[in-house]
Motif scaffolding. Structure first.
Motif, short mmCIF file in Angstrom:
data_model
loop_
_atom_site.label_atom_id
_atom_site.label_comp_id
_atom_site.label_asym_id
_atom_site.label_seq_id
_atom_site.Cartn_x
_atom_site.Cartn_y
_atom_site.Cartn_z
N GLY A 142 28.81 63.93 55.61
CA GLY A 142 28.36 63.74 54.24
C GLY A 142 27.73 62.37 54.02
O GLY A 142 27.97 61.43 54.78
N HIS A 143 26.94 62.27 52.98
CA HIS A 143 26.31 61.01 52.57
C HIS A 143 26.91 60.58 51.23
O HIS A 143 27.33 61.42 50.41
CB HIS A 143 24.80 61.17 52.43
N SER A 144 26.94 59.28 51.00
CA SER A 144 27.55 58.76 49.77
C SER A 144 26.74 57.59 49.25
O SER A 144 25.98 56.94 49.99
CB SER A 144 29.00 58.32 50.03
N ALA A 145 26.91 57.33 47.97
CA ALA A 145 26.30 56.18 47.29
C ALA A 145 27.30 55.65 46.28
O ALA A 145 27.88 56.43 45.51
CB ALA A 145 25.00 56.58 46.60
N THR B 203 34.21 51.00 36.32
CA THR B 203 32.90 50.39 36.59
C THR B 203 32.37 50.78 37.97
O THR B 203 31.44 50.12 38.47
CB THR B 203 33.01 48.86 36.50
N ARG B 204 32.93 51.80 38.59
CA ARG B 204 32.46 52.28 39.89
C ARG B 204 32.20 53.77 39.80
O ARG B 204 33.00 54.53 39.24
CB ARG B 204 33.49 52.00 41.00
N LEU B 205 31.09 54.19 40.36
CA LEU B 205 30.73 55.60 40.38
C LEU B 205 30.39 55.98 41.82
O LEU B 205 29.50 55.38 42.44
CB LEU B 205 29.53 55.87 39.46
N LEU B 206 31.10 56.97 42.35
CA LEU B 206 30.92 57.41 43.73
C LEU B 206 30.23 58.76 43.75
O LEU B 206 30.71 59.71 43.13
CB LEU B 206 32.27 57.49 44.44
N LEU B 207 29.08 58.84 44.46
CA LEU B 207 28.33 60.08 44.62
C LEU B 207 28.42 60.52 46.07
O LEU B 207 28.20 59.71 46.99
CB LEU B 207 26.86 59.89 44.22
N LYS C 72 21.08 63.69 51.87
CA LYS C 72 20.93 62.29 51.52
C LYS C 72 19.87 62.07 50.47
O LYS C 72 20.02 61.23 49.56
CB LYS C 72 20.60 61.48 52.79
N GLU C 73 18.77 62.80 50.55
CA GLU C 73 17.68 62.61 49.60
C GLU C 73 18.11 62.92 48.18
O GLU C 73 17.75 62.21 47.23
CB GLU C 73 16.49 63.49 50.01
N VAL C 74 18.89 63.98 47.99
CA VAL C 74 19.35 64.36 46.65
C VAL C 74 20.34 63.33 46.11
O VAL C 74 20.29 62.96 44.94
CB VAL C 74 19.98 65.77 46.70
N VAL C 75 21.24 62.84 46.97
CA VAL C 75 22.24 61.85 46.54
C VAL C 75 21.57 60.56 46.10
O VAL C 75 21.86 60.01 45.02
CB VAL C 75 23.26 61.60 47.67
N MET C 76 20.64 60.06 46.90
CA MET C 76 20.00 58.79 46.58
C MET C 76 19.05 58.91 45.40
O MET C 76 18.87 57.97 44.63
CB MET C 76 19.27 58.25 47.80
N GLN C 77 18.41 60.08 45.22
CA GLN C 77 17.53 60.27 44.08
C GLN C 77 18.33 60.30 42.77
O GLN C 77 17.90 59.74 41.76
CB GLN C 77 16.74 61.56 44.23
N LYS D 277 21.22 37.23 33.74
CA LYS D 277 22.67 37.33 33.61
C LYS D 277 23.32 38.14 34.73
O LYS D 277 24.54 38.20 34.81
CB LYS D 277 23.04 37.97 32.26
N GLY D 278 22.50 38.78 35.55
CA GLY D 278 23.04 39.57 36.64
C GLY D 278 23.64 40.88 36.20
O GLY D 278 24.48 41.44 36.91
N LYS D 279 23.25 41.39 35.03
CA LYS D 279 23.80 42.64 34.52
C LYS D 279 22.95 43.82 34.99
O LYS D 279 21.75 43.67 35.25
CB LYS D 279 23.85 42.61 33.00
N GLY D 280 23.58 44.97 35.09
CA GLY D 280 22.84 46.17 35.46
C GLY D 280 23.67 47.09 36.33
O GLY D 280 24.87 46.92 36.49
N ILE D 281 22.99 48.10 36.89
CA ILE D 281 23.62 49.07 37.77
C ILE D 281 23.12 48.81 39.18
O ILE D 281 21.92 48.90 39.44
CB ILE D 281 23.32 50.51 37.32
N PHE D 282 24.04 48.50 40.08
CA PHE D 282 23.70 48.18 41.46
C PHE D 282 24.10 49.35 42.36
O PHE D 282 25.19 49.91 42.21
CB PHE D 282 24.42 46.90 41.92
N VAL D 283 23.22 49.70 43.30
CA VAL D 283 23.46 50.82 44.22
C VAL D 283 23.84 50.26 45.58
O VAL D 283 23.11 49.43 46.14
CB VAL D 283 22.21 51.72 44.33
N ASN D 284 24.98 50.73 46.10
CA ASN D 284 25.49 50.31 47.42
C ASN D 284 25.59 48.79 47.49
O ASN D 284 26.14 48.15 46.60
CB ASN D 284 24.63 50.89 48.53
#
Length: 250
Positions: A143-146, A202-206, A211-216, A231-238
């Protein structure tokens, strides 16, 4: 002035008539320039495309030959299909007609080859096709995860069975509910085959086999709060990071 064709003709006649009187070291100056290639080394073949595929014992790798062509005048060549089946699901992928898969049992795994390795398009798709197949094999076996990190005051994410602003696309679909500073919650439908969970608010695991569907889907969530540099705010991936900037002082 002579045009290029007449100039070359005049130069060849002049060299032929006066080759006896012109020193040998001056003869190259009177000859027509030759076209030289940029590089004299042999082209480097794909190292990724030639590597054999690594297939775990619990994964089934099957190549379905293409159907026969409908007519002689058809320009579209039929493509073979590769089906990969494992404990986490089943994926299929169409292979270009110029890519061949050798499933010799004496080899360590299926090996990809192309019909003409000197063609730029075939060389590019050689490694690309092999990388996609290996990604599918890894997806149905492990499996793939993000992992998405929500950085900001009050930023939260939850997984809900229903939604008020989005209609379900299939039966049993779940939704990701984001609270990222808007006056209304953001509800996004989870694609089929993808599993979402929140180990922390504050964590979301997909997770998913493709892999293409998960990352999209991770990119669709990220675009609601892209990381900002002050301010360094936002949603960060991996493992995504951002370089902070100093505040603008007028």
């Amino acid at each position: 002035m002579f045009n290029p064709a007449r100039r070359r003709c005049v130069q060849s006649v002049a060299v032929a008539n006066s080759s006896a009187s012109i020193p040998s070291f001056l003869l190259p100056a009177f000859l027509a320039p030759t076209v030289r290639s940029f590089a004299t080394t042999s082209p480097c073949l794909s190292k990724i495309g030639g590597a054999p595929l690594s297939i775990p014992p619990e994964v089934t790798f099957k190549v379905i030959p293409p159907p026969p062509a409908r007519g002689r005048g058809s320009r579209i060549q039929p493509m073979s299909t590769v089906q990969v089946k494992g404990p986490l699901g089943e994926l299929s992928m169409q292979i270009p007609p110029y890519v061949n898969i050798d499933q010799d049992p004496s080899l360590s795994g299926p090996t990809l080859t192309v019909q003409d390795s000197s063609d730029a398009k075939q060389r590019a798709m050689w490694g690309t096709t092999r990388a996609y197949l290996q990604s599918h094999i890894l997806g149905v076996s492990e499996g793939h995860s993000a992992i998405l990190r929500l950085v900001g005051v009050g930023y939260r994410a939850t997984v809900e069975p229903t939604a008020t602003t989005v209609e379900p696309e299939y039966e049993g679909q779940q939704f990701v509910n984001l609270k990222v500073g808007y006056s209304h919650p953001i509800e996004l439908g989870i694609p089929k085959g993808v599993k979402a969970s929140t180990p922390q608010p504050t964590r979301l695991l997909l997770e998913g086999p493709e892999k293409e569907v998960v990352m999209q889907f991770a990119a669709n969530i990220r675009k609601w709060r892209r990381p900002e540099p002050y301010k360094g705010k936002g949603i960060f991936v991996n493992g995504e990071t951002i370089k902070l900037k100093s505040k603008k002082i007028k």
